[in-house]
Design an enzyme around this catalytic site. Structure first.
Site, short mmCIF file in Angstrom:
data_model
loop_
_atom_site.label_atom_id
_atom_site.label_comp_id
_atom_site.label_asym_id
_atom_site.label_seq_id
_atom_site.Cartn_x
_atom_site.Cartn_y
_atom_site.Cartn_z
N ARG A 223 -11.42 1.21 12.75
CA ARG A 223 -11.03 1.72 14.07
C ARG A 223 -9.50 1.71 14.15
O ARG A 223 -8.85 0.70 13.87
CB ARG A 223 -11.64 0.89 15.20
CG ARG A 223 -11.30 -0.60 15.17
CD ARG A 223 -11.75 -1.29 16.46
NE ARG A 223 -11.75 -2.73 16.31
CZ ARG A 223 -10.70 -3.52 16.48
NH1 ARG A 223 -9.53 -2.99 16.80
NH2 ARG A 223 -10.80 -4.82 16.33
N HIS B 66 -9.72 -3.09 19.88
CA HIS B 66 -11.16 -3.32 20.03
C HIS B 66 -11.66 -2.69 21.34
O HIS B 66 -12.65 -1.96 21.34
CB HIS B 66 -11.43 -4.83 20.04
CG HIS B 66 -12.86 -5.18 20.28
ND1 HIS B 66 -13.85 -4.93 19.36
CD2 HIS B 66 -13.47 -5.74 21.34
CE1 HIS B 66 -15.01 -5.33 19.85
NE2 HIS B 66 -14.81 -5.82 21.05
N TYR C 17 -3.31 -9.10 14.63
CA TYR C 17 -4.21 -9.52 13.55
C TYR C 17 -4.36 -8.48 12.45
O TYR C 17 -5.08 -8.71 11.48
CB TYR C 17 -5.60 -9.88 14.11
CG TYR C 17 -6.26 -8.82 14.95
CD1 TYR C 17 -7.03 -7.82 14.37
CD2 TYR C 17 -6.13 -8.81 16.34
CE1 TYR C 17 -7.64 -6.84 15.13
CE2 TYR C 17 -6.74 -7.85 17.12
CZ TYR C 17 -7.50 -6.86 16.51
OH TYR C 17 -8.10 -5.89 17.27
#
Length: 360
Positions: A259, A263, A273
């Site tokens: 992606r 999120h 991250y």
């Protein structure tokens, strides 16, 4: 034991048909798709990328509520859905709104779902689907039940469901594939491995080197495919569907994808991250670029057709959000009425209080 595990893991090589340059690298795996089918797949991918961009903008304007970006996962989502038939039952996760739209949910209702409006969860007649599941992995258990229902009725249809790599760490995931496997139910389970369960890398979620190998414990076929290759995804899911409706039971398919966005739009910051180098590596594997090159080389796609699709998507999004804006806003009393056939005594008093407030 170590050698046994390694032998099992080595069997789950990733299947690819179309490489990053849009070249066929596995001719024998090419699915039977007409030129019109190929063009329709591309149209849906382009449309969905635009829908994602517009949805992010609408979310930032405060005109949508919950939204999980989809860019990067179009081949995984739409290639798998293209393998379904209208009579099949779709059980999506919260990132799988595009499949729900292509399965028949009107776009304005998808926007209402994002806003938490109950009408967004009301499937039109003939649309075999549940609304997107927010609880991680719960749809796997539901899919096993729907699939068993199809089998017991003798219907040539499947239940297809999705989760992410994080969902494959949930108890519901194992329960769903185990139950469906035990009863040889008509199910296809898709895990969209985009490498991060919100922020946790897939390597820290499980000692297993692939998600597909988890099928072994349930006694069902497991397949690992390049989730940025729409042809490979379509072929894997279509074959799994054929096995299911022929009484051979369910399959687990891991699509290795990525992606590009956060999120969800609820404050997630992927730069905390994910590295820039990793993002750059996966942007080179963009499913739209890859498939576009393939179609252009076949003379099936052009800049003109792409621009036409983009314009159509923008206009339809504009019309759908306007229609969603025109739907009567949901009231607290609506929610209470829909939740209960007979209101408990403690809520009856609250119902009267809210009716009075809403009448002002």
């Amino acid at each position: 034991m170590k050698n046994t595990l390694e032998n099992i893991e080595n069997q789950f090589e990733m299947i690819q048909i179309l490489n990053e340059e849009g070249e066929i690298v596995n001719e024998k795996e090419m699915p039977e798709l007409s030129d019109d089918d190929l063009k329709e797949l591309m149209r849906r991918m382009v449309y969905t990328r635009v829908l994602d961009q517009r949805s992010i903008a609408l979310n930032r304007q405060g005109r949508l509520g919950f939204y999980a970006p989809t860019a990067g996962q179009e081949a995984s989502q739409l290639g798998s859905h293209f393998a379904m038939e209208k009579e099949d039952f779709l059980l999506p996760a919260y990132r799988d709104v595009p499949q729900l739209i292509w399965h028949g949910l009107p776009l304005y209702q998808a926007f209402l779902f994002s806003r938490g409006h109950y009408h967004g969860n009301q499937m039109p007649e003939g649309v075999n689907a549940l609304s997107p599941q927010i609880i991680i992995g719960a749809q796997y258990v539901q899919a096993a039940g729907v699939a068993l229902g199809f089998k017991k009725r003798g219907e040539k249809a499947i239940a297809l469901t999705y989760t992410g790599d994080g969902g494959a760490s949930q108890g519901d995931f194992y329960e769903g594939i185990n139950f469906a496997g035990a009863y040889k139910a008509n199910a296809v389970f898709v895990v969209q491995n985009n490498h991060f369960a919100i922020s946790v890398p897939v390597e820290k979620q499980s000692a297993a080197s692939t998600v597909a190998q988890k099928a072994v414990a349930a006694g069902i076929p497991g397949v690992r495919v390049d989730g940025m290759d729409v042809l490979a995804v379509y072929k894997a899911v279509r074959e799994a569907r054929e096995r299911a409706i022929n009484g051979e039971g369910p399959s687990l398919i891991e699509t290795v994808t990525y992606r590009y966005g956060p999120h969800t739009m609820a404050g997630d910051d992927p730069t905390r991250y994910r590295t820039e180098e990793l993002d750059d590596e996966w942007e080179k594997k963009d499913p739209l670029i890859r498939f576009r090159k393939y179609l252009e080389n076949k003379g099936l796609w052009s800049e003109e057709e792409e621009n036409k699709t983009i314009d159509e998507a923008k206009e339809e999004v504009k019309a759908a959000i306007k229609k969603a804006d025109g739907v009567e806003k949901q009231k607290v009393t609506d929610l209470m009425s829909l939740m209960y056939e007979e209101l408990p005594s403690n809520l009856q008093e609250q119902m009267e209080e809210y009716k009075e407030k809403e009448s002002k």
